[in-house]
Design an enzyme around this catalytic site. Sequence first.
Site, mmCIF file in Angstrom:
data_model
loop_
_atom_site.group_PDB
_atom_site.id
_atom_site.type_symbol
_atom_site.label_atom_id
_atom_site.label_comp_id
_atom_site.label_asym_id
_atom_site.label_seq_id
_atom_site.Cartn_x
_atom_site.Cartn_y
_atom_site.Cartn_z
ATOM 1 N N GLN A 35 0.823 -1.206 0.000
ATOM 2 C CA GLN A 35 0.000 0.000 0.000
ATOM 3 C C GLN A 35 0.861 1.262 0.000
ATOM 4 O O GLN A 35 0.588 2.221 0.722
ATOM 5 C CB GLN A 35 -0.940 -0.010 1.210
ATOM 6 C CG GLN A 35 -1.894 -1.173 1.212
ATOM 7 C CD GLN A 35 -2.764 -1.212 2.460
ATOM 8 O OE1 GLN A 35 -2.761 -0.295 3.286
ATOM 9 N NE2 GLN A 35 -3.514 -2.284 2.604
ATOM 10 N N CYS A 36 1.862 1.271 -0.834
ATOM 11 C CA CYS A 36 2.849 2.348 -0.870
ATOM 12 C C CYS A 36 2.830 3.002 -2.245
ATOM 13 O O CYS A 36 2.477 2.362 -3.237
ATOM 14 C CB CYS A 36 4.231 1.734 -0.590
ATOM 15 S SG CYS A 36 5.634 2.867 -0.700
ATOM 16 N N GLY A 37 3.216 4.239 -2.320
ATOM 17 C CA GLY A 37 3.330 4.904 -3.605
ATOM 18 C C GLY A 37 4.353 4.228 -4.516
ATOM 19 O O GLY A 37 4.295 4.377 -5.735
ATOM 20 N N THR A 39 4.716 0.916 -4.615
ATOM 21 C CA THR A 39 4.266 -0.465 -4.847
ATOM 22 C C THR A 39 4.356 -0.881 -6.316
ATOM 23 O O THR A 39 4.707 -2.035 -6.592
ATOM 24 C CB THR A 39 2.843 -0.674 -4.284
ATOM 25 O OG1 THR A 39 2.879 -0.435 -2.871
ATOM 26 C CG2 THR A 39 2.336 -2.077 -4.536
#
Length: 161
Positions: A35-37, A39
């Site tokens: 759930q990361c930018g 990803t």
Amino acid sequence: MTTVYDFTLPALDGGTLDLAAYKGRPLLITNTASQCGFTPQYEGLQAIWSQFKKTGLVVIGIPCNDFGQQEPGTSAEISTFCHKNYGVSFPMAARSSVKGNTAIPLFTWLTKELGFFAQPRWNFYKYIFDKQGQPAAWFSSITPPTANRTRKAIEKVVCSY
């Protein structure tokens, strides 16, 4: 002398990922999050794995919830997400801590070997190891796995394989 091959990781499938099984092969290890930018870098990691695995390179992902709580899922959820969204087929460790007092031994060693600035400060820090198991290069989150400089570092370790 300690090498990357001296470490084991809990595997995403519940077993153990013994890095000694890859002795003599170059590795690219990265801490990941779903759930990361950053990803979408899973796509680049899979591309690197697909392109270079026949040359001996092994890509290993280590899910991590240390930064912004961006990997809250269970092992099954992480596995499903990675396979469904990015077709990940490279080895994955179970969710592990990579910083501070709770860091897994591999990342404690990396910090000692590479110094303070090489410590992961976010998800998707990439570490490349030569075929002797020594760190050859590292890249922060902002450098994609398919960036020219990352590829050059990978080519350097696989050419010596």
